[in-house]
Design a protein around this motif. Structure first.
Motif, PDB file in Angstrom:
ATOM      1  N   SER A  27       0.796  -1.235   0.000  1.00 39.27           N
ATOM      2  CA  SER A  27       0.000   0.000   0.000  1.00 39.27           C
ATOM      3  C   SER A  27       0.823   1.277   0.000  1.00 39.27           C
ATOM      4  N   LEU A  28       2.160   1.190   0.054  1.00 43.11           N
ATOM      5  CA  LEU A  28       2.965   2.396  -0.064  1.00 43.11           C
ATOM      6  C   LEU A  28       2.899   2.914  -1.498  1.00 43.11           C
ATOM      7  N   VAL A  29       3.026   4.232  -1.645  1.00 40.14           N
ATOM      8  CA  VAL A  29       2.913   4.877  -2.948  1.00 40.14           C
ATOM      9  C   VAL A  29       4.310   5.278  -3.415  1.00 40.14           C
ATOM     10  N   ALA A  30       4.736   4.723  -4.552  1.00 40.14           N
ATOM     11  CA  ALA A  30       6.042   5.053  -5.134  1.00 40.14           C
ATOM     12  C   ALA A  30       5.867   6.251  -6.057  1.00 40.14           C
ATOM     13  N   VAL A  31       6.715   7.270  -5.865  1.00 40.67           N
ATOM     14  CA  VAL A  31       6.590   8.507  -6.635  1.00 40.67           C
ATOM     15  C   VAL A  31       7.920   8.895  -7.265  1.00 40.67           C
ATOM     16  N   VAL A  32       7.844   9.767  -8.278  1.00 42.08           N
ATOM     17  CA  VAL A  32       9.022  10.290  -8.957  1.00 42.08           C
ATOM     18  C   VAL A  32       8.828  11.782  -9.169  1.00 42.08           C
ATOM     19  N   TRP A  33       9.942  12.549  -9.111  1.00 43.15           N
ATOM     20  CA  TRP A  33       9.896  13.987  -9.367  1.00 43.15           C
ATOM     21  C   TRP A  33      11.289  14.458  -9.744  1.00 43.15           C
ATOM     22  N   PHE A  34      11.395  15.691 -10.207  1.00 39.07           N
ATOM     23  CA  PHE A  34      12.679  16.317 -10.519  1.00 39.07           C
ATOM     24  C   PHE A  34      13.026  17.307  -9.416  1.00 39.07           C
ATOM     25  N   ASP A  35      14.284  17.271  -8.938  1.00 39.54           N
ATOM     26  CA  ASP A  35      14.713  18.246  -7.945  1.00 39.54           C
ATOM     27  C   ASP A  35      15.117  19.547  -8.645  1.00 39.54           C
ATOM     28  N   ALA A  36      15.581  20.517  -7.884  1.00 37.78           N
ATOM     29  CA  ALA A  36      15.920  21.843  -8.418  1.00 37.78           C
ATOM     30  C   ALA A  36      17.033  21.793  -9.458  1.00 37.78           C
ATOM     31  N   ASP A  37      17.870  20.756  -9.416  1.00 38.04           N
ATOM     32  CA  ASP A  37      18.960  20.606 -10.386  1.00 38.04           C
ATOM     33  C   ASP A  37      18.575  19.693 -11.549  1.00 38.04           C
ATOM     34  N   ALA A  38      17.288  19.403 -11.681  1.00 35.36           N
ATOM     35  CA  ALA A  38      16.735  18.565 -12.744  1.00 35.36           C
ATOM     36  C   ALA A  38      17.201  17.109 -12.666  1.00 35.36           C
ATOM     37  N   HIS A  39      17.508  16.653 -11.453  1.00 41.58           N
ATOM     38  CA  HIS A  39      17.838  15.249 -11.241  1.00 41.58           C
ATOM     39  C   HIS A  39      16.567  14.500 -10.851  1.00 41.58           C
ATOM     40  N   VAL A  40      16.408  13.302 -11.392  1.00 43.19           N
ATOM     41  CA  VAL A  40      15.243  12.479 -11.060  1.00 43.19           C
ATOM     42  C   VAL A  40      15.397  11.957  -9.634  1.00 43.19           C
ATOM     43  N   GLN A  41      14.331  12.088  -8.864  1.00 48.04           N
ATOM     44  CA  GLN A  41      14.292  11.599  -7.486  1.00 48.04           C
ATOM     45  C   GLN A  41      13.129  10.619  -7.357  1.00 48.04           C
ATOM     46  N   ARG A  42      13.312   9.609  -6.538  1.00 50.52           N
ATOM     47  CA  ARG A  42      12.251   8.632  -6.285  1.00 50.52           C
ATOM     48  C   ARG A  42      12.183   8.353  -4.786  1.00 50.52           C
ATOM     49  N   ASP A  43      10.956   8.061  -4.318  1.00 51.68           N
ATOM     50  CA  ASP A  43      10.780   7.688  -2.918  1.00 51.68           C
ATOM     51  C   ASP A  43       9.430   6.992  -2.796  1.00 51.68           C
ATOM     52  N   VAL A  44       9.138   6.486  -1.621  1.00 52.06           N
ATOM     53  CA  VAL A  44       7.833   5.891  -1.332  1.00 52.06           C
ATOM     54  C   VAL A  44       7.270   6.544  -0.076  1.00 52.06           C
ATOM     55  N   PHE A  45       5.958   6.691  -0.053  1.00 47.19           N
ATOM     56  CA  PHE A  45       5.283   7.340   1.065  1.00 47.19           C
ATOM     57  C   PHE A  45       4.014   6.570   1.415  1.00 47.19           C
ATOM     58  N   ALA A  46       3.612   6.683   2.656  1.00 47.78           N
ATOM     59  CA  ALA A  46       2.317   6.154   3.069  1.00 47.78           C
ATOM     60  C   ALA A  46       1.231   7.017   2.433  1.00 47.78           C
ATOM     61  N   PRO A  47       0.164   6.401   1.969  1.00 46.21           N
ATOM     62  CA  PRO A  47      -0.875   7.179   1.275  1.00 46.21           C
ATOM     63  C   PRO A  47      -1.502   8.279   2.126  1.00 46.21           C
ATOM     64  N   ASN A  48      -1.569   8.090   3.435  1.00 45.10           N
ATOM     65  CA  ASN A  48      -2.190   9.122   4.283  1.00 45.10           C
ATOM     66  C   ASN A  48      -1.316  10.357   4.446  1.00 45.10           C
ATOM     67  N   THR A  49      -0.089  10.347   3.900  1.00 42.00           N
ATOM     68  CA  THR A  49       0.796  11.516   3.977  1.00 42.00           C
ATOM     69  C   THR A  49       0.773  12.325   2.683  1.00 42.00           C
ATOM     70  N   LEU A  50      -0.034  11.874   1.702  1.00 41.21           N
ATOM     71  CA  LEU A  50      -0.052  12.510   0.384  1.00 41.21           C
ATOM     72  C   LEU A  50      -1.381  13.191   0.097  1.00 41.21           C
TER      73      LEU A  50
END
Length: 61
Positions: A27-50
């Motif tokens: 049930s964890l949510v895996a996400v992707v985004w770009f940081d300020a330097d345009a590097h790809v970042q990935r992490d997982v979060f509990a759904p109730n924190t999103l």
């Protein structure tokens, strides 16, 4: 709240907009985004924190 691949989310505590890559079997949510330097970042979060964002189209012509 239910999340699906492709949803745009952010942490309720603040931070960047992220895209859901996967909702894992644990049930964890895996996400992707770009940081300020345009590097790809990935992490997982509990759904109730999103928070899910919704695109609002402007029809000003």
């Amino acid at each position: 709240m239910t999340f699906r691949e492709g949803d745009v989310v952010s942490r309720k505590a603040g931070g960047p907009l992220m895209t859901v890559e996967d909702v894992r079997a644990d049930s964890l949510v895996a996400v992707v985004w770009f940081d300020a330097d345009a590097h790809v970042q990935r992490d997982v979060f509990a759904p109730n924190t999103l928070h899910k964002w919704k695109l609002v189209e402007n029809d000003d012509g």
